[in-house]
Design a protein around this motif. Structure first.
Motif, PDB file in Angstrom:
ATOM      1  N   GLN A  66       0.798  -1.220   0.000  1.00  0.00           N
ATOM      2  CA  GLN A  66       0.000   0.000   0.000  1.00  0.00           C
ATOM      3  C   GLN A  66       0.829   1.269   0.000  1.00  0.00           C
ATOM      4  O   GLN A  66       0.288   2.370   0.022  1.00  0.00           O
ATOM      5  CB  GLN A  66      -0.945  -0.036   1.210  1.00  0.00           C
ATOM      6  N   VAL A  67       2.152   1.112  -0.002  1.00  0.00           N
ATOM      7  CA  VAL A  67       3.029   2.292  -0.011  1.00  0.00           C
ATOM      8  C   VAL A  67       3.083   2.867  -1.418  1.00  0.00           C
ATOM      9  O   VAL A  67       3.512   2.191  -2.359  1.00  0.00           O
ATOM     10  CB  VAL A  67       4.448   1.924   0.449  1.00  0.00           C
ATOM     11  N   PRO A  68       2.634   4.107  -1.610  1.00  0.00           N
ATOM     12  CA  PRO A  68       2.636   4.706  -2.964  1.00  0.00           C
ATOM     13  C   PRO A  68       4.043   5.096  -3.391  1.00  0.00           C
ATOM     14  O   PRO A  68       4.870   5.492  -2.556  1.00  0.00           O
ATOM     15  CB  PRO A  68       1.749   5.940  -2.792  1.00  0.00           C
ATOM     16  N   PRO A  69       4.354   5.001  -4.687  1.00  0.00           N
ATOM     17  CA  PRO A  69       5.668   5.446  -5.180  1.00  0.00           C
ATOM     18  C   PRO A  69       5.943   6.902  -4.834  1.00  0.00           C
ATOM     19  O   PRO A  69       7.070   7.271  -4.520  1.00  0.00           O
ATOM     20  CB  PRO A  69       5.558   5.229  -6.693  1.00  0.00           C
ATOM     21  N   ASN A  70       4.896   7.730  -4.892  1.00  0.00           N
ATOM     22  CA  ASN A  70       4.997   9.145  -4.544  1.00  0.00           C
ATOM     23  C   ASN A  70       4.033   9.425  -3.393  1.00  0.00           C
ATOM     24  O   ASN A  70       2.819   9.384  -3.578  1.00  0.00           O
ATOM     25  CB  ASN A  70       4.641  10.015  -5.754  1.00  0.00           C
ATOM     26  N   PRO A  71       4.539   9.681  -2.178  1.00  0.00           N
ATOM     27  CA  PRO A  71       3.647   9.871  -1.020  1.00  0.00           C
ATOM     28  C   PRO A  71       2.740  11.082  -1.130  1.00  0.00           C
ATOM     29  O   PRO A  71       1.790  11.204  -0.364  1.00  0.00           O
ATOM     30  CB  PRO A  71       4.636  10.023   0.147  1.00  0.00           C
ATOM     31  N   MET A  72       3.009  11.952  -2.087  1.00  0.00           N
ATOM     32  CA  MET A  72       2.134  13.102  -2.298  1.00  0.00           C
ATOM     33  C   MET A  72       1.051  12.802  -3.326  1.00  0.00           C
ATOM     34  O   MET A  72       0.210  13.651  -3.616  1.00  0.00           O
ATOM     35  CB  MET A  72       2.950  14.312  -2.744  1.00  0.00           C
ATOM     36  N   LYS A  73       1.085  11.591  -3.898  1.00  0.00           N
ATOM     37  CA  LYS A  73       0.080  11.188  -4.877  1.00  0.00           C
ATOM     38  C   LYS A  73      -0.464   9.809  -4.525  1.00  0.00           C
ATOM     39  O   LYS A  73      -0.382   8.854  -5.298  1.00  0.00           O
ATOM     40  CB  LYS A  73       0.678  11.184  -6.288  1.00  0.00           C
ATOM     41  N   ILE A  74      -1.018   9.715  -3.324  1.00  0.00           N
ATOM     42  CA  ILE A  74      -1.589   8.460  -2.866  1.00  0.00           C
ATOM     43  C   ILE A  74      -2.765   8.090  -3.772  1.00  0.00           C
ATOM     44  O   ILE A  74      -3.639   8.905  -4.037  1.00  0.00           O
ATOM     45  CB  ILE A  74      -2.056   8.577  -1.402  1.00  0.00           C
ATOM     46  N   GLY A  75      -2.772   6.851  -4.241  1.00  0.00           N
ATOM     47  CA  GLY A  75      -3.849   6.392  -5.108  1.00  0.00           C
ATOM     48  C   GLY A  75      -3.612   6.627  -6.589  1.00  0.00           C
ATOM     49  O   GLY A  75      -4.463   6.278  -7.416  1.00  0.00           O
ATOM     50  N   GLU A  76      -2.469   7.195  -6.948  1.00  0.00           N
ATOM     51  CA  GLU A  76      -2.209   7.529  -8.349  1.00  0.00           C
ATOM     52  C   GLU A  76      -2.322   6.299  -9.256  1.00  0.00           C
ATOM     53  O   GLU A  76      -1.848   5.211  -8.920  1.00  0.00           O
ATOM     54  CB  GLU A  76      -0.823   8.133  -8.506  1.00  0.00           C
ATOM     55  N   VAL A  77      -2.938   6.479 -10.394  1.00  0.00           N
ATOM     56  CA  VAL A  77      -3.051   5.436 -11.413  1.00  0.00           C
ATOM     57  C   VAL A  77      -1.849   5.580 -12.340  1.00  0.00           C
ATOM     58  O   VAL A  77      -1.758   6.543 -13.110  1.00  0.00           O
ATOM     59  CB  VAL A  77      -4.374   5.568 -12.197  1.00  0.00           C
ATOM     60  N   ASN A  78      -0.924   4.645 -12.241  1.00  0.00           N
ATOM     61  CA  ASN A  78       0.340   4.712 -12.973  1.00  0.00           C
ATOM     62  C   ASN A  78       0.169   4.089 -14.358  1.00  0.00           C
ATOM     63  O   ASN A  78       0.070   2.873 -14.492  1.00  0.00           O
ATOM     64  CB  ASN A  78       1.421   3.977 -12.170  1.00  0.00           C
ATOM     65  N   VAL A  79       0.157   4.916 -15.377  1.00  0.00           N
ATOM     66  CA  VAL A  79      -0.091   4.438 -16.741  1.00  0.00           C
ATOM     67  C   VAL A  79       0.996   3.471 -17.195  1.00  0.00           C
ATOM     68  O   VAL A  79       0.714   2.431 -17.796  1.00  0.00           O
ATOM     69  CB  VAL A  79      -0.201   5.620 -17.722  1.00  0.00           C
ATOM     70  N   ALA A  80       2.251   3.784 -16.896  1.00  0.00           N
ATOM     71  CA  ALA A  80       3.352   2.907 -17.307  1.00  0.00           C
ATOM     72  C   ALA A  80       3.218   1.528 -16.667  1.00  0.00           C
ATOM     73  O   ALA A  80       3.463   0.500 -17.310  1.00  0.00           O
ATOM     74  CB  ALA A  80       4.692   3.541 -16.932  1.00  0.00           C
ATOM     75  N   ALA A  81       2.824   1.500 -15.389  1.00  0.00           N
ATOM     76  CA  ALA A  81       2.640   0.219 -14.705  1.00  0.00           C
ATOM     77  C   ALA A  81       1.506  -0.580 -15.346  1.00  0.00           C
ATOM     78  O   ALA A  81       1.593  -1.806 -15.497  1.00  0.00           O
ATOM     79  CB  ALA A  81       2.353   0.452 -13.228  1.00  0.00           C
ATOM     80  N   TRP A  82       0.456   0.115 -15.750  1.00  0.00           N
ATOM     81  CA  TRP A  82      -0.667  -0.580 -16.385  1.00  0.00           C
ATOM     82  C   TRP A  82      -0.310  -1.094 -17.780  1.00  0.00           C
ATOM     83  O   TRP A  82      -0.855  -2.090 -18.242  1.00  0.00           O
ATOM     84  CB  TRP A  82      -1.887   0.343 -16.450  1.00  0.00           C
ATOM     85  N   GLN A  83       0.589  -0.406 -18.433  1.00  0.00           N
ATOM     86  CA  GLN A  83       1.064  -0.939 -19.713  1.00  0.00           C
ATOM     87  C   GLN A  83       1.760  -2.269 -19.496  1.00  0.00           C
ATOM     88  O   GLN A  83       1.646  -3.194 -20.307  1.00  0.00           O
ATOM     89  CB  GLN A  83       2.011   0.075 -20.366  1.00  0.00           C
ATOM     90  N   GLY A  84       2.458  -2.387 -18.362  1.00  0.00           N
ATOM     91  CA  GLY A  84       3.084  -3.657 -18.018  1.00  0.00           C
ATOM     92  C   GLY A  84       2.059  -4.742 -17.736  1.00  0.00           C
ATOM     93  O   GLY A  84       2.237  -5.901 -18.133  1.00  0.00           O
ATOM     94  N   VAL A  85       0.980  -4.375 -17.049  1.00  0.00           N
ATOM     95  CA  VAL A  85      -0.094  -5.333 -16.780  1.00  0.00           C
ATOM     96  C   VAL A  85      -0.707  -5.819 -18.089  1.00  0.00           C
ATOM     97  O   VAL A  85      -0.984  -7.007 -18.259  1.00  0.00           O
ATOM     98  CB  VAL A  85      -1.185  -4.702 -15.885  1.00  0.00           C
ATOM     99  N   GLN A  86      -0.901  -4.888 -19.011  1.00  0.00           N
ATOM    100  CA  GLN A  86      -1.474  -5.261 -20.301  1.00  0.00           C
ATOM    101  C   GLN A  86      -0.576  -6.256 -21.037  1.00  0.00           C
ATOM    102  O   GLN A  86      -1.062  -7.232 -21.631  1.00  0.00           O
ATOM    103  CB  GLN A  86      -1.700  -4.021 -21.163  1.00  0.00           C
ATOM    104  N   LYS A  87       0.720  -6.038 -20.976  1.00  0.00           N
ATOM    105  CA  LYS A  87       1.653  -6.982 -21.598  1.00  0.00           C
ATOM    106  C   LYS A  87       1.516  -8.367 -20.965  1.00  0.00           C
ATOM    107  O   LYS A  87       1.565  -9.391 -21.660  1.00  0.00           O
ATOM    108  CB  LYS A  87       3.093  -6.474 -21.460  1.00  0.00           C
ATOM    109  N   ASP A  88       1.347  -8.400 -19.632  1.00  0.00           N
ATOM    110  CA  ASP A  88       1.153  -9.683 -18.947  1.00  0.00           C
ATOM    111  C   ASP A  88      -0.101 -10.386 -19.464  1.00  0.00           C
ATOM    112  O   ASP A  88      -0.100 -11.596 -19.711  1.00  0.00           O
ATOM    113  CB  ASP A  88       1.008  -9.477 -17.437  1.00  0.00           C
TER     114      ASP A  88
END
Length: 356
Positions: free
Chosen positions: A278-300
């Protein structure tokens, strides 16, 4: 999470009904797995510290123990938010139901492929010709993703659903009923707390992806802007508690989810297992939807055949709630946590229990 397969035909067939959160109130209805757990500590931390109440939000949780795909609750108008995993998210896109991911809860996948600490197995590729126990049918996808990240596939791997009960899981490792177990961290936390040491051999690259995220119907974004801003702001405050003081999360959990603290050893091992998710990559953007990470999910999803081909993610990802979800005073939250921990009324929860 990689839960139940989401049946496209079932979603398309559903007919929308009037929404559950009308403009005149601030009730937010949602469905997610494991409502009462430290795995989603932001939820009960926000409740116990009064953050939902401050926002004028009444949170209504539907039982997540259902065989009905969570996305179906969105299309049927039963909920405002549904927690979906990567597979469900892309299958919902394929079904054209208009679901949009708007808030990330887990920034890493909670699943793993576990072997006994002294097992000779070092890689998932060594499981070819062997049997993997699954917590449920949904965890077959975990195996497929792990194999794909290791440069192979699941052909030649035998799987059997062993469930997630303590005694059954113990037999997997103590009696060798399977060579490995595929499931989530909370499935094996009880074993870890009881001294059964395990290793996770799932490739690290397979874990670096958003796993549990809140989704909604894009057609309701404007309608639900105000109540969801309040909900997400309160939830983000709850997550921030863990960034300030993880022992405070433990104390809040002893009050909010006491069943996970019947054994102090289990409580701390489980919290240690899930806190990093639950630790966000950026503590000032809790809950951020990371597009690059989702591109990785799509590849999976493409690699395991759950999605035919890669496509644009613009229609299924949104950070429209990020500003309001993070519009709060971090120092104020820290002071409120400190006050809660110092309140004599909470002494039975703030006192660190002896390990059992």
């Amino acid at each position: 999470m990689l839960r139940k397969a989401l049946l496209t035909t079932a979603l398309v067939a559903l007919v929308s009904v009037p929404s559950v959160a009308q403009a005149q109130n601030k009730t937010v209805t949602l469905i997610q797995p494991n409502n009462g757990t430290m795995g989603f500590y932001g939820l009960h931390a926000a409740r116990l510290l009064g953050y939902f109440e401050e926002e004028g939000i009444n949170v209504k949780l539907l039982s997540g123990d259902t065989s009905v795909p969570y996305a179906a609750f969105l299309t049927n108008g039963d909920v405002d938010l549904a927690m979906l995993d990567g597979s469900e998210t892309f299958q919902a896109r394929n079904a054209n139901i208009g679901a949009v991911t708007v808030y990330t809860v887990h920034n890493r996948a909670p699943e793993g492929i576990f072997v006994a600490k002294d097992s000779p197995l070092q890689s998932v590729t060594e499981l070819k010709g062997k049997t993997i126990g699954l917590a449920s049918d949904r965890d077959l996808a975990v195996v497929k993703v792990a194999m794909a990240h290791a440069g192979t596939n699941a052909d030649g791997v035998n799987t059997v659903v062993v469930g997630d009960s303590g005694p059954t899981l113990a037999n997997v490792f103590l009696k060798g009923t399977a060579a490995a177990f595929a499931g989530s961290g909370n499935d094996v936390a009880a074993l870890l707390a009881r001294g059964i040491e395990l290793r996770d051999i799932m490739p690290e690259s397979a874990k670096n992806s958003p796993a549990n995220t809140y989704s909604m119907l894009g057609s309701r974004m404007a309608e639900l802007k105000e109540p969801l801003c309040g909900f997400f702001r309160a939830y983000s405050k709850g997550v921030h508690v863990g960034l300030e003081d993880m022992e405070a999360v433990a104390a809040l959990s002893r009050k909010g989810v006491p069943h996970e603290w019947e054994s102090a050893a289990y409580g701390y091992r489980y919290l240690d297992t899930v806190k990093g998710l639950q630790v966000p990559p950026n503590p000032m953007k809790i809950g951020e939807v990371n597009v690059a990470a989702w591109q990785g999910v799509q590849k999976d999803m493409v690699m395991i055949g759950a999605v035919e081909k890669e496509g644009s993610l613009d229609a299924i990802l949104s950070n429209d709630f990020m500003d309001c979800a993070n519009d709060f005073d971090r120092a104020e939250v820290a002071a409120e946590v400190k006050a809660w921990m110092a309140d004599p009324a909470n002494a039975e929860f703030t006192k660190k229990p002896a390990s059992q």
